[in-house]
Design a protein around this motif. Structure first.
Motif, short mmCIF file in Angstrom:
data_model
loop_
_atom_site.label_atom_id
_atom_site.label_comp_id
_atom_site.label_asym_id
_atom_site.label_seq_id
_atom_site.Cartn_x
_atom_site.Cartn_y
_atom_site.Cartn_z
N ASN A 1 4.62 2.96 -13.58
CA ASN A 1 5.56 3.74 -12.77
C ASN A 1 6.54 2.88 -11.98
O ASN A 1 7.51 3.39 -11.43
N TRP B 1 6.31 -0.75 -2.84
CA TRP B 1 5.45 -0.07 -3.81
C TRP B 1 3.99 -0.55 -3.66
O TRP B 1 3.07 0.25 -3.59
N ARG C 1 2.36 0.66 -0.43
CA ARG C 1 1.94 2.07 -0.54
C ARG C 1 0.61 2.17 -1.27
O ARG C 1 -0.32 2.84 -0.82
N ILE C 2 0.54 1.52 -2.42
CA ILE C 2 -0.68 1.56 -3.22
C ILE C 2 -1.86 1.02 -2.42
O ILE C 2 -2.93 1.64 -2.36
N LEU D 1 -2.27 0.66 0.84
CA LEU D 1 -2.66 1.46 2.01
C LEU D 1 -3.33 2.77 1.59
O LEU D 1 -4.33 3.19 2.18
N ASN D 2 -2.77 3.41 0.55
CA ASN D 2 -3.40 4.66 0.06
C ASN D 2 -4.82 4.39 -0.42
O ASN D 2 -5.75 5.15 -0.10
N ALA E 1 9.80 4.22 4.58
CA ALA E 1 9.70 4.50 3.13
C ALA E 1 8.24 4.41 2.66
O ALA E 1 7.81 5.18 1.81
N ILE E 2 7.51 3.47 3.20
CA ILE E 2 6.11 3.32 2.79
C ILE E 2 5.26 4.47 3.33
O ILE E 2 4.44 5.05 2.63
#
Lengths: 175, 212
Positions: free
Chosen positions: A54, A64, A67-68, A70-71, A145-146
């Protein structure tokens, strides 16, 4: 097809090697013992592996990856909590010092870092994320954004988190 | 403390943070790391995950004997009781499948808040199912068992004994679930709500402007 896979593998390894310190720092923020940190590290790597197709442009790889990571970290903490495991924010000063002492930094820096991690551990999951991103010197725009919130919201939340962190460090007698 | 102090302090903390060289993480070679990822990927089946499988297996295990009883018992009232139990099981399995499917999972690189919203939706659903367990799981089982027990041609004391036993099992199941709801789901729901929607995020209101 095969070369595509190999391309992705190369891209994955490159991304992981480049960002290994960032990922490890996030693991330390969200997981407080060695085993959990290793598990979380592998979980983050797996999410990167899954999500890599992606990632359209490499110039967005930084946000990117945050985000990954932290999620994956927040899901990891929630999973641990729902399974009845002890909160990962439990302090283990000795263990943290043991982890940090491998670093080639001065003793006082090590101390500062230990206390900083201890104070961060007492923040909630979102505050931990905001402080981590702030300490990594990301702009409000990037943090927004994150996180998926507005820049002004980042400002308000970060201000609160910073205030809380300083109070925690003061209470512990370190600043 | 003057205004400059916190700025300097944060700058110093940023330096300490960025200069750290964290070691650790499993010591794997590139090939080993790729192998681990492939293995993990292979374990993930797109349609049926482990939870789905064991959930479905459990319902089948419990329902099959009652389906056999329905066809083998000559007593009409007992048969009705078993039908109620089977209906209850179907309702329970439908609810658990619906729970797994109704909240679409965001992509791995979705913004953090989107993932938290997804987590909250899932926890709310779990909490709701746990809270209402009496109606969709315990009661159909209890009513079905009591109807079939009282329809059987057995001694009165045996009927009473079996009914008391059923009520006890249902009661313990309900109590355990209320406990899980209170101790696990409610605190988790509150925690997630607090993360997503903290106290009013507005700063202090501006003082009213003087007119005239």
């Amino acid at each position: 097809m095969n070369s595509g896979f190999q391309n992705n593998e190369g891209r994955f390894l490159e991304l992981v090697n480049e960002n290994r310190p960032k990922i490890l720092k996030i693991c330390r923020v969200y997981a407080w013992n060695r085993d959990d940190q290793d598990d979380l590290y592998q979980e983050i790597l797996f999410q990167i592996w899954r999500g890599l197709p992606n990632l359209q442009e490499d110039r967005y790889a930084g946000t990117w990856l945050y985000r990954i990571a932290l999620n994956a970290s927040m899901s990891f903490v929630r999973r641990k909590t729902s399974r009845g495991a002890a909160q990962t924010t439990t302090h283990d000063h000795a263990q943290l010092e043991q982890i940090l002492e491998t670093q080639p930094v001065t003793e006082s820096r090590n101390d500062q870092l230990t206390h900083l991690y201890e104070a961060i551990a007492q923040l909630d999951d979102v505050e931990k994320a905001l402080i981590t991103l702030f300490l990594e010197d990301l702009s409000y725009e990037q943090i927004a954004a994150i996180m998926g919130i507005t820049e002004s919201n980042v400002g308000v939340r970060l201000h609160r988190a910073k205030k809380k962190l300083l109070t925690l460090m003061k209470e512990a007698g370190h600043e | 403390m003057n205004d400059q102090e916190p700025k300097d302090l944060w700058q110093a903390l940023k330096c300490v943070w960025q200069e750290q060289k964290p070691s650790g993480g499993p010591a794997l070679t590139a090939d080993e790391q790729i192998a681990v990822m492939r293995k993990k990927m292979a374990k993930m089946h797109p349609g049926l995950n482990k939870t789905d499988f064991w959930g479905a297996a459990l319902y089948v295990l419990v329902t099959v004997p009652f389906i056999i009883y329905v066809f083998t018992t000559p007593n009409f009232v007992v048969r009705i009781g078993y039908f109620i139990i089977i209906g209850g099981m179907l309702l329970a399995s439908w609810k658990s499948i619906r729970r797994l499917r109704s909240v679409p999972q965001p992509i791995a690189d979705a913004p953090v808040m989107e993932w938290l919203k997804y987590d909250l939706a899932k926890v709310r659903q779990q909490a709701d199912d746990s809270r209402t367990l009496l109606w969709w799981y315990v009661l159909p089982f209890l009513v079905g068992m009591c109807v079939s027990t009282w329809g059987m041609r057995i001694e009165l004391m045996a009927k009473i004994g079996m009914s008391v036993m059923t009520v006890l099992i249902a009661g313990v199941t309900w109590w355990l679930n209320r406990r899980v709801w209170r101790r696990q789901w409610v605190p988790m729901q509150r925690e997630l709500e607090a993360l997503l929607y903290p106290d009013p995020l507005v700063s202090q209101p501006e003082p009213p402007k003087k007119t005239g």
